[in-house]
Design a protein around this motif. Structure first.
Motif, PDB file in Angstrom:
ATOM      1  N   GLY A 344      -6.199  31.879  63.300  1.00  0.00           N
ATOM      2  CA  GLY A 344      -4.837  32.208  62.913  1.00  0.00           C
ATOM      3  C   GLY A 344      -4.133  33.034  63.968  1.00  0.00           C
ATOM      4  O   GLY A 344      -2.961  32.799  64.291  1.00  0.00           O
ATOM      5  N   GLN A 345      -4.857  34.022  64.531  1.00  0.00           N
ATOM      6  CA  GLN A 345      -4.272  34.849  65.593  1.00  0.00           C
ATOM      7  C   GLN A 345      -3.954  34.011  66.836  1.00  0.00           C
ATOM      8  O   GLN A 345      -2.908  34.187  67.467  1.00  0.00           O
ATOM      9  N   LEU A 346      -4.882  33.079  67.167  1.00  0.00           N
ATOM     10  CA  LEU A 346      -4.652  32.219  68.322  1.00  0.00           C
ATOM     11  C   LEU A 346      -3.455  31.308  68.086  1.00  0.00           C
ATOM     12  O   LEU A 346      -2.664  31.060  68.997  1.00  0.00           O
ATOM     13  N   ARG A 347      -3.310  30.801  66.872  1.00  0.00           N
ATOM     14  CA  ARG A 347      -2.169  29.941  66.545  1.00  0.00           C
ATOM     15  C   ARG A 347      -0.854  30.690  66.722  1.00  0.00           C
ATOM     16  O   ARG A 347       0.115  30.156  67.256  1.00  0.00           O
ATOM     17  N   VAL A 348      -0.835  31.958  66.274  1.00  0.00           N
ATOM     18  CA  VAL A 348       0.378  32.770  66.437  1.00  0.00           C
ATOM     19  C   VAL A 348       0.707  32.946  67.914  1.00  0.00           C
ATOM     20  O   VAL A 348       1.860  32.801  68.345  1.00  0.00           O
ATOM     21  N   ARG A 349      -0.315  33.253  68.734  1.00  0.00           N
ATOM     22  CA  ARG A 349      -0.095  33.426  70.169  1.00  0.00           C
ATOM     23  C   ARG A 349       0.386  32.139  70.804  1.00  0.00           C
ATOM     24  O   ARG A 349       1.295  32.144  71.652  1.00  0.00           O
ATOM     25  N   LEU A 350      -0.232  31.009  70.408  1.00  0.00           N
ATOM     26  CA  LEU A 350       0.137  29.715  70.980  1.00  0.00           C
ATOM     27  C   LEU A 350       1.567  29.343  70.605  1.00  0.00           C
ATOM     28  O   LEU A 350       2.356  28.902  71.467  1.00  0.00           O
ATOM     29  N   ASP A 351       1.929  29.523  69.358  1.00  0.00           N
ATOM     30  CA  ASP A 351       3.295  29.191  68.926  1.00  0.00           C
ATOM     31  C   ASP A 351       4.320  30.063  69.653  1.00  0.00           C
ATOM     32  O   ASP A 351       5.386  29.580  70.060  1.00  0.00           O
ATOM     33  N   LYS A 352       3.968  31.337  69.831  1.00  0.00           N
ATOM     34  CA  LYS A 352       4.878  32.245  70.526  1.00  0.00           C
ATOM     35  C   LYS A 352       5.052  31.832  71.986  1.00  0.00           C
ATOM     36  O   LYS A 352       6.174  31.843  72.526  1.00  0.00           O
ATOM     37  N   GLU A 353       3.940  31.451  72.629  1.00  0.00           N
ATOM     38  CA  GLU A 353       4.014  31.051  74.032  1.00  0.00           C
ATOM     39  C   GLU A 353       4.769  29.738  74.192  1.00  0.00           C
ATOM     40  O   GLU A 353       5.530  29.555  75.161  1.00  0.00           O
ATOM     41  N   ARG A 354       4.575  28.821  73.252  1.00  0.00           N
ATOM     42  CA  ARG A 354       5.326  27.557  73.305  1.00  0.00           C
ATOM     43  C   ARG A 354       6.823  27.807  73.168  1.00  0.00           C
ATOM     44  O   ARG A 354       7.635  27.197  73.870  1.00  0.00           O
ATOM     45  N   GLU A 355       7.183  28.706  72.274  1.00  0.00           N
ATOM     46  CA  GLU A 355       8.606  29.002  72.093  1.00  0.00           C
ATOM     47  C   GLU A 355       9.172  29.700  73.334  1.00  0.00           C
ATOM     48  O   GLU A 355      10.310  29.429  73.746  1.00  0.00           O
ATOM     49  N   SER A 356       8.378  30.591  73.939  1.00  0.00           N
ATOM     50  CA  SER A 356       8.819  31.258  75.172  1.00  0.00           C
ATOM     51  C   SER A 356       9.039  30.231  76.285  1.00  0.00           C
ATOM     52  O   SER A 356      10.009  30.305  77.046  1.00  0.00           O
ATOM     53  N   TYR A 357       8.105  29.277  76.374  1.00  0.00           N
ATOM     54  CA  TYR A 357       8.238  28.216  77.368  1.00  0.00           C
ATOM     55  C   TYR A 357       9.509  27.409  77.130  1.00  0.00           C
ATOM     56  O   TYR A 357      10.299  27.169  78.054  1.00  0.00           O
ATOM     57  N   LEU A 358       9.713  26.972  75.883  1.00  0.00           N
ATOM     58  CA  LEU A 358      10.881  26.145  75.575  1.00  0.00           C
ATOM     59  C   LEU A 358      12.176  26.899  75.831  1.00  0.00           C
ATOM     60  O   LEU A 358      13.155  26.319  76.332  1.00  0.00           O
ATOM     61  N   GLN A 359      12.197  28.207  75.518  1.00  0.00           N
ATOM     62  CA  GLN A 359      13.418  28.965  75.743  1.00  0.00           C
ATOM     63  C   GLN A 359      13.731  29.052  77.235  1.00  0.00           C
ATOM     64  O   GLN A 359      14.887  28.891  77.656  1.00  0.00           O
ATOM     65  N   ALA A 360      12.693  29.309  78.046  1.00  0.00           N
ATOM     66  CA  ALA A 360      12.906  29.354  79.490  1.00  0.00           C
ATOM     67  C   ALA A 360      13.347  27.992  80.012  1.00  0.00           C
ATOM     68  O   ALA A 360      14.234  27.893  80.874  1.00  0.00           O
ATOM     69  N   ALA A 361      12.730  26.925  79.501  1.00  0.00           N
ATOM     70  CA  ALA A 361      13.091  25.574  79.935  1.00  0.00           C
ATOM     71  C   ALA A 361      14.510  25.213  79.514  1.00  0.00           C
ATOM     72  O   ALA A 361      15.249  24.558  80.263  1.00  0.00           O
ATOM     73  N   ARG A 362      14.931  25.649  78.297  1.00  0.00           N
ATOM     74  CA  ARG A 362      16.310  25.390  77.867  1.00  0.00           C
ATOM     75  C   ARG A 362      17.311  26.148  78.735  1.00  0.00           C
ATOM     76  O   ARG A 362      18.371  25.620  79.089  1.00  0.00           O
ATOM     77  N   ASP A 363      16.965  27.392  79.070  1.00  0.00           N
ATOM     78  CA  ASP A 363      17.843  28.164  79.959  1.00  0.00           C
ATOM     79  C   ASP A 363      17.988  27.468  81.312  1.00  0.00           C
ATOM     80  O   ASP A 363      19.085  27.396  81.877  1.00  0.00           O
ATOM     81  N   LEU A 364      16.862  26.957  81.824  1.00  0.00           N
ATOM     82  CA  LEU A 364      16.891  26.243  83.103  1.00  0.00           C
ATOM     83  C   LEU A 364      17.737  24.976  82.989  1.00  0.00           C
ATOM     84  O   LEU A 364      18.493  24.638  83.904  1.00  0.00           O
ATOM     85  N   SER A 365      17.613  24.271  81.870  1.00  0.00           N
ATOM     86  CA  SER A 365      18.423  23.062  81.665  1.00  0.00           C
ATOM     87  C   SER A 365      19.913  23.396  81.711  1.00  0.00           C
ATOM     88  O   SER A 365      20.715  22.643  82.293  1.00  0.00           O
ATOM     89  N   GLY A 366      20.294  24.516  81.087  1.00  0.00           N
ATOM     90  CA  GLY A 366      21.697  24.913  81.110  1.00  0.00           C
ATOM     91  C   GLY A 366      22.204  25.177  82.511  1.00  0.00           C
ATOM     92  O   GLY A 366      23.312  24.765  82.881  1.00  0.00           O
ATOM     93  N   VAL A 367      21.387  25.866  83.312  1.00  0.00           N
ATOM     94  CA  VAL A 367      21.769  26.126  84.710  1.00  0.00           C
ATOM     95  C   VAL A 367      21.884  24.811  85.477  1.00  0.00           C
ATOM     96  O   VAL A 367      22.809  24.609  86.278  1.00  0.00           O
TER      97      VAL A 367
END
Length: 562
Positions: A344-367
Motif C-alpha cells: 500500500g505504501q509503495l502504491r501511494v509512492r508510485l501514484d504520487k511519482e506518476r502524477e509528478s511525472y505527468l504534471q511535469a510532462a504537461r507543463d513541458l507540453s504547454g511550453v
C-alpha cells in the motif's frame, strides 16, 4: 571562430594549411577536386570515426589540426566544465593524429578521447551537409529542434521530466518485483528466515577470514618452520656459531681500541652487532615457544575458515561481516511480513511519482505548444525569403499520456505545403533534397541569434537549386555572415559572388602522384573563378564582365543590409 586548418598526409592532401576569416568563406573547385576531403578532415579532427584508409599512401600517419578562438564566455565555461585547458587568449588547438591502429587526440596539448572531441566540436562549430539535412525528416529530431527553440524553460522542464521518469520506472520495477501470491510469499519468508539465522549464527567479524587464513598457513607449516628455526639457532648460538665468533671479535678489538682512538668506533659497531645478535636469539626462541599448538586448533581453524568461505560465496564478501547481506534480508523479511501495508505504501509512492511525472510532462507540453506557434511563424517567414512561392507551415504537438517516456508525452510533426492548392503534409512525405537544404538554412537563420556557436560549415547547401532561388539563398547566407563565420562549399556563382574570402580547391598530378591543394584567391583570381562557374570551360571577356556585374550586385545587397 575557426582560425585555421592544417592537414598532412590525409587522402590526396600531402600538406595544406589555410587561415579562415570572419564572415562568408567560400570554397569552390571542380567536381572531384577534393572538397569533400576538406570537410572530412574537419569532421575527423572533431571526433568522427577514422579509418586507416584515410592515411596517404606511403605515410606513417595522417594529421589534422584545427585552431579555434572561443567567441562567447559560455563556450569557455563549458570547456572548463569538461576540465580542458584553454589558453589565456581563448584559443583552442585541436590535434588528431591518425595511425594505422589508433588515433591520438589532444586539445591544447592534453590528451582527450574521440567522445570528448565530439563534445568540444558541438560547442565550437556546426556542420551541415546532406546527412544533416536528412535528420530533419526524423520526427524525434523535429521534437529536439522545437525544444531547442523553446530554450531554457523547456530544458529545465525536460530535466524534471527525465528525473520523474527515472523515479517512476524504478518504482514500477519495484512494484512488479514485489507482486506475488501467498504461497510464493511464504516460501520466500521461510528462506529469508533461514538465511538471517545462518548469518547471525556465523557472527563473522571484519578481518576474521584473513586472520584465520594466516593462522592456518602458519600451523600447517609448523614442522618446517621449527626445523628452520632450530637450524638458525644452531648457526647463531651453537659451538663455533655466529654469536661465539662475534663475541671473540669484540674481545680482540677491546684489547687494542685503547691504543688507537680510530679503532673505538669500529669496536662500538661490533659491540652493537653483538647486542643485536643476542636480541635476535631471544626473539627467535620466543617465536619457537609460541609456535607450539594443539593439533585440534588447526582443525577448528580450518573448519571456521571453510565456513566463512562458503558463506562468502553465498552472501558476498565477508569484509563487513556480512552486515549488508543481513540488513537486506531483514528489510525484505519485514516487508513481506507486513506485505499488504508495504504494498500500500509503495502504491501511494508510485501514484504520487506518476502524477509528478505527468504534471511535469504537461507543463513541458504547454511550453512546446506556445513555442511551436511562434517558431512556425518565424520559420515560414525565413522560407519565404528563400524563394518558396507559398509556405503553409504548422508544427503540431500531439500529446498522449499513455505513452510517456524520458522526453515527455509529446510527439511533434512538421506539416508543410510549399505549393498553392496543396494541404500541409508531414515534411518527410514531400520535401526534395533542394527544399531540405533551404529549410535547413531557414532553420539556421531562425536560430542564428539564439545560440552561442559562431561558426558554421555548409557543405553544398545549394544542392537542387538554381536561378532566382540560388540568388535568394546567397542573400540569406550574406545576411547570416554579418554576425557569424560561415564556410560554404558551393558550385553556384550566385553564392560565390557573396564571398568575403574565396578559396579554390584544385587537384594536380605531380611526378605520377595526385595532390589536392587549397589556395586563397585574390580579387582578380576570385573573379576568374566566378567566371568559370558562370561560363564553363572557356572564360571569355563577356563571362568576366558578367562575373564582375554579379559580384557588384552581391556587394550592393551586402551594403544595403549593413
Amino acid at each position: 571562430m575557426l582560425l585555421s586548418l592544417h592537414v598532412r598526409d590525409l587522402a590526396l592532401i600531402a600538406e595544406e594549411e589555410v587561415s579562415f576569416t570572419d564572415g562568408l568563406n567560400i570554397l569552390t573547385g571542380e567536381t572531384g577536386a577534393g572538397k569533400s576531403i576538406l570537410i572530412g578532415s574537419v569532421n575527423l579532427a572533431l571526433g568522427a570515426k577514422a579509418d586507416r584508409a584515410v592515411i596517404r599512401d606511403g605515410a606513417e600517419y595522417a594529421l589534422v589540426e584545427l585552431l579555434f578562438a572561443a567567441d562567447h564566455e559560455a563556450q569557455l565555461d563549458r570547456l572548463r566544465e569538461l576540465s580542458l585547458p584553454v589558453e589565456e587568449d581563448g584559443t583552442i588547438l585541436i590535434k588528431r593524429k591518425i595511425l594505422p591502429s589508433r588515433s591520438i587526440c589532444t586539445v591544447n596539448g592534453e590528451t582527450v578521447t574521440a567522445h570528448q572531441l565530439r563534445e568540444i566540436g558541438s560547442l565550437l562549430i556546426d556542420i551541415y551537409g546532406q546527412r544533416e539535412n536528412q535528420t530533419l525528416l526524423q520526427r524525434g529530431r523535429q521534437l529536439d529542434i522545437l525544444d531547442d527553440y523553446a530554450g531554457e524553460k523547456a530544458a529545465a522542464l525536460k530535466q524534471r521530466v527525465r528525473e520523474h521518469d527515472r523515479a517512476r520506472r524504478a518504482l514500477e520495477e519495484e512494484w512488479n518485483r514485489g507482486d506475488m501470491d501467498g504461497q510464493a510469499r511464504s516460501r520466500e519468508l521461510e528462506l529469508l528466515d533461514f538465511e538471517i539465522h545462518e548469518i547471525e549464527a556465523a557472527a563473522v567479524k571484519p578481518g576474521e577470514e584473513e586472520e584465520l587464513d594466516r593462522r592456518c598457513r602458519r600451523m600447517a607449516s609448523a614442522g618446517k618452520i621449527s626445523e628452520k628455526i632450530g637450524l638458525a639457532a644452531e648457526l647463531v648460538d651453537g659451538d663455533g656459531g655466529a654469536a661465539e665468533l662475534i663475541a671473540r671479535v669484540c674481545r680482540e678489538l677491546r684489547e687494542v681500541s685503547g691504543k688507537d682512538e680510530a679503532l673505538e668506533p669500529v669496536a662500538e659497531q661490533i659491540g652493537e652487532i653483538d647486542i643485536l645478535l643476542s636480541d635476535f636469539t631471544r626473539t627467535l626462541m620466543d617465536y619457537a615457544e609460541e609456535l607450539s599448538f594443539d593439533p585440534s586448533e588447526l582443525e577448528e581453524a580450518e573448519e571456521r575458515l571453510n565456513l566463512i568461505r562458503r558463506m562468502s560465496e553465498k552472501y558476498g564478501s565477508s569484509e563487513d561481516g556480512f552486515a549488508a547481506a543481513l540488513a537486506e534480508r531483514q528489510e525484505r523479511f519485514l516487508a513481506l511480513t507486513d506485505y499488504e501495508e508495504t504494498r500500500g505504501q509503495l502504491r501511494v509512492r508510485l501514484d504520487k511519482e506518476r502524477e509528478s511525472y505527468l504534471q511535469a510532462a504537461r507543463d513541458l507540453s504547454g511550453v512546446r505548444r506556445a513555442a511551436a506557434k511562434e517558431f512556425a511563424g518565424r520559420l515560414r517567414q525565413a522560407l519565404l525569403e528563400l524563394n518558396f512561392q507559398q509556405v503553409m507551415l504548422n508544427i503540431e504537438v500531439e500529446s498522449d499520456e499513455s505513452r510517456g517516456d524520458g522526453t515527455g508525452i509529446d510527439r511533434t510533426v512538421f506539416l508543410i505545403s510549399m505549393n498553392p492548392g496543396e494541404s500541409p503534409r508531414p515534411l518527410d512525405q514531400i520535401a526534395s533534397g533542394g527544399e531540405l537544404s533551404r529549410i535547413m538554412l531557414g532553420l539556421k537563420t531562425v536560430f542564428a541569434g539564439r545560440d552561442e556557436i559562431h561558426s558554421f560549415i555548409f557543405d553544398e547547401i545549394d544542392t537542387g537549386i538554381s536561378g532566382q532561388t540560388a540568388w535568394r539563398v546567397a542573400e540569406k547566407l550574406g545576411r547570416l555572415s554579418r554576425d557569424h563565420q560561415l564556410l560554404c562549399i558551393t558550385h553556384l556563382p550566385q553564392i560565390t559572388a557573396m564571398a568575403d574570402t574565396h578559396f579554390r580547391i584544385r587537384k594536380d598530378s605531380e611526378e605520377g602522384r595526385t595532390y589536392t591543394h587549397i589556395e586563397e584567391l585574390s580579387g582578380e583570381e576570385s573573379l576568374g573563378e566566378l567566371g568559370r562557374l558562370l561560363g564553363g570551360a572557356a572564360v571569355t571577356e563577356a563571362t568576366l564582365r558578367n562575373a564582375a556585374e554579379m559580384r557588384e550586385m552581391a556587394q550592393s545587397v551586402k551594403r544595403a543590409d549593413s
